[in-house]
Design a protein around this motif. Structure first.
Motif, short mmCIF file in Angstrom:
data_model
loop_
_atom_site.label_atom_id
_atom_site.label_comp_id
_atom_site.label_asym_id
_atom_site.label_seq_id
_atom_site.Cartn_x
_atom_site.Cartn_y
_atom_site.Cartn_z
N ARG A 1 0.80 -1.22 0.00
CA ARG A 1 0.00 0.00 0.00
C ARG A 1 0.84 1.28 0.00
O ARG A 1 0.35 2.34 -0.35
N ASN A 2 2.11 1.19 0.44
CA ASN A 2 2.94 2.38 0.51
C ASN A 2 4.41 1.99 0.52
O ASN A 2 4.76 0.80 0.61
N LYS A 3 5.28 2.99 0.44
CA LYS A 3 6.72 2.74 0.39
C LYS A 3 7.22 2.13 1.70
O LYS A 3 8.14 1.31 1.71
N GLU B 1 -9.20 -1.63 -6.39
CA GLU B 1 -9.03 -0.17 -6.38
C GLU B 1 -7.81 0.22 -7.21
O GLU B 1 -6.80 -0.50 -7.24
N LYS B 2 -7.88 1.38 -7.84
CA LYS B 2 -6.74 1.90 -8.58
C LYS B 2 -5.63 2.28 -7.61
O LYS B 2 -5.90 2.86 -6.55
N VAL B 3 -4.40 1.96 -7.94
CA VAL B 3 -3.26 2.34 -7.10
C VAL B 3 -2.94 3.80 -7.39
O VAL B 3 -2.55 4.14 -8.52
N PRO B 4 -3.10 4.72 -6.44
CA PRO B 4 -2.82 6.13 -6.71
C PRO B 4 -1.34 6.35 -7.00
O PRO B 4 -0.48 5.59 -6.57
N LYS B 5 -1.06 7.42 -7.73
CA LYS B 5 0.32 7.71 -8.12
C LYS B 5 1.25 7.79 -6.92
O LYS B 5 2.37 7.28 -6.95
N GLU B 6 0.77 8.41 -5.82
CA GLU B 6 1.65 8.59 -4.66
C GLU B 6 1.97 7.29 -3.95
O GLU B 6 2.91 7.22 -3.16
N ALA B 7 1.21 6.22 -4.24
CA ALA B 7 1.46 4.92 -3.60
C ALA B 7 2.29 4.00 -4.49
O ALA B 7 2.72 2.93 -4.04
N GLN B 8 2.53 4.42 -5.73
CA GLN B 8 3.29 3.57 -6.66
C GLN B 8 4.79 3.70 -6.41
O GLN B 8 5.27 4.77 -6.05
#
Length: 304
Positions: free
Chosen positions: A44-46, A81-88
Motif C-alpha cells: 500500500r505504501n513505500k 481499487e486503482k493504485v494512486p500515483k503517490e502509492a506507486q
C-alpha cells in the motif's frame, strides 16, 4: 516459509508469508496465498515495500505482489481499487508498455533499485509473498473497527468508547436529583456512561424548568444542564372590604403550592363564604376569598 509478529498467547499480528520453491506463475501464486493465508501482499505504501525488503531473503527471480493491470490501470487485486500515483513505487523507466506484462514483481535485496516494482509477464515464475490478517473476530470489542497495520493492528474506537479494545464507554459526571424531583435512566453501557438517557420528573406541586431528558454524549458531557423543579404559584390574595387575612401558612413560598390562608371579618360583619383556602398543585386556590357583609344587610336578605 512463515514469519509472524505475534508472541505466545499474545494478540495475533499481521504476518507475512513467502515461498521461493517452487516458483509460481502469478495466477498460481495468488491462488496459493488465498488458499493458505489471506491474500497476496498488495503493497500500500513505500513503508511496506521497505519493510518487506528487509524481511525477505534474496531470490534471483524476485517476488510477485498483488498488483495487476486492468483496463489500462494498475489496481490492487484484493480490492480492485486503482493504485494512486503517490502509492506507486516503480523502478526507473517502469512500468513499460511491453504487451502482456500486466503483473508486478518487487525487487528484494537487489543491488540496484531494491524494493522497487517492475511489470512482468504473468506467465513467468517467481517467488510469492502473502499476508495473513491480524484482525480476528475477538481482536477488538464490538465498539471498534480493527485496522491492519504493518506488523500489528489497532482498534479504532467508535465515538463514545475507549480502551485498548474499545471495551469501555466514556463516562459523564454523575447526575444529582433536583430538589423536589427525581430521575430515572436507561443505561445501555453502565450508569452515567455514553448513551445513558435520563428523564426528570418533579414532585406534585412543582413544575419542570429546562429540558426533561438528558443524554450522555461521546464527548463525556451531558447534552443539557440538569433541569430544576420550581414550585407552582397561585395568584396573590388580597383581603376584600371589611375583611383581613388572619394568617397564611407558606411551606414553599408566599402564595405557592401548599400555602393555606384563612380570612376573617371585621367586627360587625359576617363571613359570606369559606374562610379557608389552599393553593393546589394546579396553581389555583381551592376556594374563592369570601366576602364580609354587614349584619343588617344579611337580615334584609333573609327576609326577602
Amino acid at each position: 516459509h512463515l514469519w509472524g509478529c505475534s508472541g505466545g498467547g499474545a494478540a495475533q499480528a499481521w504476518t507475512y508469508n513467502y515461498s521461493t520453491i517452487p516458483s509460481r506463475r502469478w495466477p498460481e501464486a495468488r491462488q496459493w496465498c488465498l488458499q493458505h493465508f489471506t491474500d497476496m501482499v498488495p503493497i500500500r505504501n513505500k513503508e511496506e515495500s521497505d519493510f518487506i525488503n528487509d524481511l525477505l531473503p534474496f531470490n534471483t527471480r524476485y517476488y510477485w505482489i498483488g498488483i495487476v493491470k486492468k483496463d489500462g490501470e494498475w489496481i490492487w487485486q484484493d480490492t480492485s481499487e486503482k493504485v494512486p500515483k503517490e502509492a506507486q513505487n516503480w523502478a526507473p523507466e517502469e512500468p513499460d508498455n511491453i504487451a502482456d506484462q500486466n503483473c508486478v514483481e518487487i525487487y528484494i535485496k537487489r543491488e540496484k533499485d531494491t524494493a522497487k516494482w517492475n511489470n512482468e509477464s504473468c506467465r513467468k515464475k517467481k517467488g510469492t509473498v502473502c499476508y495473513a490478517t491480524s484482525c480476528r473476530q475477538d481482536s477488538c470489542s464490538a465498539n471498534a473497527d480493527c485496522v491492519e497495520t504493518i506488523g500489528n493492528y489497532t482498534c479504532q474506537c467508535h465515538p463514545g468508547f475507549l480502551g485498548s479494545r474499545c471495551e469501555e464507554a466514556i463516562t459523564c459526571k454523575p447526575l444529582l436529583d433536583p430538589e423536589q424531583g427525581s430521575y430515572y435512566c436507561f443505561n445501555p453501557y453502565g450508569s452515567n456512561r455514553f448513551n445513558s438517557s435520563c428523564r426528570f420528573h418533579c414532585e406534585l406541586g412543582f413544575q419542570l424548568v429546562g429540558v426533561p431528558q438528558l443524554l450522555c454524549q461521546a464527548s463525556g458531557h451531558w447534552n443539557h444542564p440538569v433541569p430544576l423543579c420550581q414550585v407552582v404559584q397561585c395568584n396573590s390574595l388580597k383581603a376584600p372590604p371589611n375583611a383581613f387575612m388572619q394568617f397564611c401558612s407558606d411551606p414553599h413560598g408566599e402564595f405557592s403550592f401548599g400555602s393555606q390562608c384563612k380570612s376573617t371579618c371585621e367586627e360587625g360583619f359576617l363571613l359570606n363564604g369559606t374562610a379557608d383556602t389552599e393553593c393546589t398543585s394546579l396553581g389555583m386556590w381551592s376556594a374563592d376569598i369570601p366576602g364580609c357583609l354587614g349584619k343588617v344587610h344579611l337580615f334584609i336578605s333573609s327576609v326577602n
